[in-house]
Design an enzyme around this catalytic site. Structure first.
Site, PDB file in Angstrom:
ATOM      1  N   HIS A 185       1.066  -1.247  -0.028  1.00  0.00           N
ATOM      2  CA  HIS A 185      -0.092   0.104   0.114  1.00  0.00           C
ATOM      3  C   HIS A 185       0.926   1.266  -0.119  1.00  0.00           C
ATOM      4  O   HIS A 185       1.982   1.331   0.211  1.00  0.00           O
ATOM      5  CB  HIS A 185      -0.801  -0.077   1.238  1.00  0.00           C
ATOM      6  N   THR A 187       1.047   3.680   1.930  1.00  0.00           N
ATOM      7  CA  THR A 187       1.394   4.055   3.036  1.00  0.00           C
ATOM      8  C   THR A 187       2.571   3.410   3.603  1.00  0.00           C
ATOM      9  O   THR A 187       3.131   3.581   4.856  1.00  0.00           O
ATOM     10  CB  THR A 187       0.339   4.088   4.268  1.00  0.00           C
ATOM     11  N   LYS A 188       3.125   2.198   2.905  1.00  0.00           N
ATOM     12  CA  LYS A 188       4.171   1.468   3.554  1.00  0.00           C
ATOM     13  C   LYS A 188       5.544   1.975   3.282  1.00  0.00           C
ATOM     14  O   LYS A 188       5.624   2.623   2.200  1.00  0.00           O
ATOM     15  CB  LYS A 188       4.074   0.003   3.050  1.00  0.00           C
ATOM     16  N   ALA A 189       6.565   1.236   3.857  1.00  0.00           N
ATOM     17  CA  ALA A 189       7.832   1.892   3.340  1.00  0.00           C
ATOM     18  C   ALA A 189       8.276   1.521   1.862  1.00  0.00           C
ATOM     19  O   ALA A 189       8.857   2.431   1.199  1.00  0.00           O
ATOM     20  CB  ALA A 189       8.919   0.902   4.241  1.00  0.00           C
ATOM     21  N   LEU A 190       7.871   0.555   1.245  1.00  0.00           N
ATOM     22  CA  LEU A 190       7.902   0.317  -0.266  1.00  0.00           C
ATOM     23  C   LEU A 190       6.527   0.310  -0.663  1.00  0.00           C
ATOM     24  O   LEU A 190       5.832  -0.764  -0.435  1.00  0.00           O
ATOM     25  CB  LEU A 190       8.690  -0.887  -0.551  1.00  0.00           C
TER      26      LEU A 190
END
Length: 369
Positions: A185, A187-190
Site C-alpha cells: 500500500h 502508506t508502506k515503506a515500499l
C-alpha cells in the site's frame, strides 16, 4: 483543531515519480500486455523473491494485502465456520480477511513485550474459544520482526492453519513455511499504491494461493477451486519495479528518519517506542506512560502537528466485530489508550523531527498540569 490547520501531517506517501516510471511504462506499450502475469508482473515477482531469499514460485503478488491474507487462509482449507484466533490489536483489515475466508474471529490479547501473539500464548488462549479453532492469524505489529520458525513448529504440532499479517514487514520479514502477507500500500515503506504479496517457503502452498488469485485456474481455463480475481496488473508492477530500483536510497532515508526520532525523543520521560523498532519502518508509534494519548493528540493538533490512532481501540470495538467472542483484553485496552502514531514520512528532516519532539514536551507538561 480541524485537519485544515495541520501543517505537519502524520503521513505523506512517496511513490516513484513519473520519470522513474516511464521506462517501465514503455515496456508495457511495447509488449501490449496489461495484466494476467505479464512480463513486468513476472519480473517483479522474481525481484521480490530475491529480496526475501526465495525462489519466484514461493511468491504470489496480489491486488492488495487483504485479499492476500484471505487467500492464504483459504488455501490451507481450515474447517468452514471454525474460529480463527487472532489479536484484536491489529488493523481491521486482518479481521475482514478472516471473515472473507469463511472463518469467525476469536479475539485474544497480545503479549506486553512484543505487542504480538506467541505460539505459547496462542495455545493457552485457544482453550478459551467457544468452539473449534481452525486457524491462527498472527500479526507483526508495525513491521516488528517475528520468529516464523516458531510458528512453523506450532503449525506442524497443532495442525492449525496459520497466516502472518506482516503488512509493514517488507524490510524485516524472514519467511518461513507459514504464509506471510506484506502490504505494498502507498502508506508502506515500499509502496505501489495498492498491492500485496504472499511469501512462503512452501512452493506447493504458494501455487495454491496463486490459483485462488486467478479464478482457480492452473494453466488452463478450468476453475479448480473456489477463487477470486486478485491479480496484480502490469501498471501496478511497473510502480513496484520503479520503487525497487530506488529501494537502497529509500531504505537509507527511512533509517535516517528513525535515528533522528531516537535522538530527539530520547530525553523525554514517560515515552517509549513500539517494540521491535529497528531497520525500516514507515510509521513511528509512541507509547505514553499513562492513558493520555487522546489528550496528547489534541494538544499536538493545537500546535499544527498531525497524529493517528492507527489501530483505534482494537478490532473488537468496530461495529461489524462487536459480537465476536473474545478473551480478556487488558493489554490491548491499555495500548489503545496509550499509543499514538507520530508524523513519519520522507518529507521530514531534522527540523521537523525536533519540532515534533518539542511539541510532545509541551504536550506532556500541559496534560500533566
Amino acid at each position: 483543531m480541524s485537519d485544515a490547520c495541520i501543517d505537519l501531517p502524520v503521513l505523506r506517501p512517496r511513490l516513484p515519480r513519473a520519470e522513474a516510471l516511464l521506462p517501465w511504462l514503455k515496456r508495457i506499450d511495447e509488449a501490449g500486455w496489461y495484466t494476467n502475469a505479464g512480463p513486468l508482473h513476472n519480473k517483479l515477482r522474481q525481484r521480490m523473491a530475491a529480496h526475501f531469499g526465495l525462489e519466484p514460485d514461493c511468491v504470489t503478488l496480489t491486488a492488495n494485502g487483504t485479499l492476500g491474507l484471505t487467500l492464504a487462509l483459504q488455501a490451507q482449507r481450515p474447517p468452514a465456520g471454525s474460529y480463527c484466533l487472532m489479536p484484536s490489536w491489529t488493523f481491521v483489515a486482518t479481521a475482514h480477511a478472516v471473515r472473507q475466508a469463511g472463518l469467525k474471529p476469536f479475539f485474544v490479547d497480545v503479549e506486553p513485550e512484543t505487542w504480538a501473539l506467541s505460539p505459547t500464548s496462542a495455545l493457552l488462549q485457544a482453550a478459551g474459544a467457544p468452539g473449534p479453532v481452525g486457524a491462527v492469524a498472527v500479526v507483526a505489529p508495525f513491521g516488528a520482526p517475528l520468529d516464523l520458525g516458531a510458528w512453523d513448529r506450532f503449525q506442524e504440532a497443532s495442525g492449525l492453519a496459520v497466516v502472518v499479517d506482516a503488512a509493514a514487514g517488507f524490510d524485516s520479514l524472514k519467511p518461513g513455511r507459514v504464509p506471510a502477507m506484506v502490504s505494498l500500500h502507498a502508506t508502506k515503506a515500499l509502496g505501489i499504491g495498492e498491492g500485496g504479496l504472499i511469501v512462503t517457503e512452501d512452493a506447493a502452498l504458494s501455487a495454491e494461493i496463486g490459483a485462488r488469485s486467478r479464478f482457480g485456474f492452473r494453466g488452463e481455463r478450468l476453475a479448480t477451486v473456489d477463487a477470486t480475481n486478485a491479480k496484480l496488473s502490469e501498471y501496478a508492477a511497473a510502480v513496484g519495479l520503479a520503487a525497487l530500483d530506488a529501494w537502497p536510497e529509500t531504505r537509507e532515508a527511512w533509517i535516517a528518519l528513525r535515528r533522528l526520532y531516537e535522538k530527539a525523543l530520547g530525553g523525554l520521560r514517560g515515552l517509549q517506542f513500539a517494540p521491535g523498532l529497528s531497520g525500516v519502518a514507515a510509521s513511528t508509534m509512541m507509547v505514553t506512560g499513562r492513558g493520555d494519548a487522546a489528550d496528547m493528540a489534541e494538544d499536538l493538533a493545537d500546535q499544527g502537528i498531525g497524529s493517528q490512532f492507527w489501530w483505534g481501540s482494537g478490532c473488537h470495538r468496530h461495529p461489524p466485530f462487536r459480537d465476536c467472542p473474545r478473551a480478556a483484553l487488558p493489554f490491548t485496552e491499555s495500548l489503545a489508550e496509550r499509543s499514538l502514531g507520530l508524523p513519519f514520512h520522507l518529507d521530514m528532516g531534522e527540523a521537523e523531527v525536533e519540532r515534533v519532539a518539542a511539541a510532545l514536551g509541551r504536550a506532556q507538561r500541559r496534560v500533566a498540569a
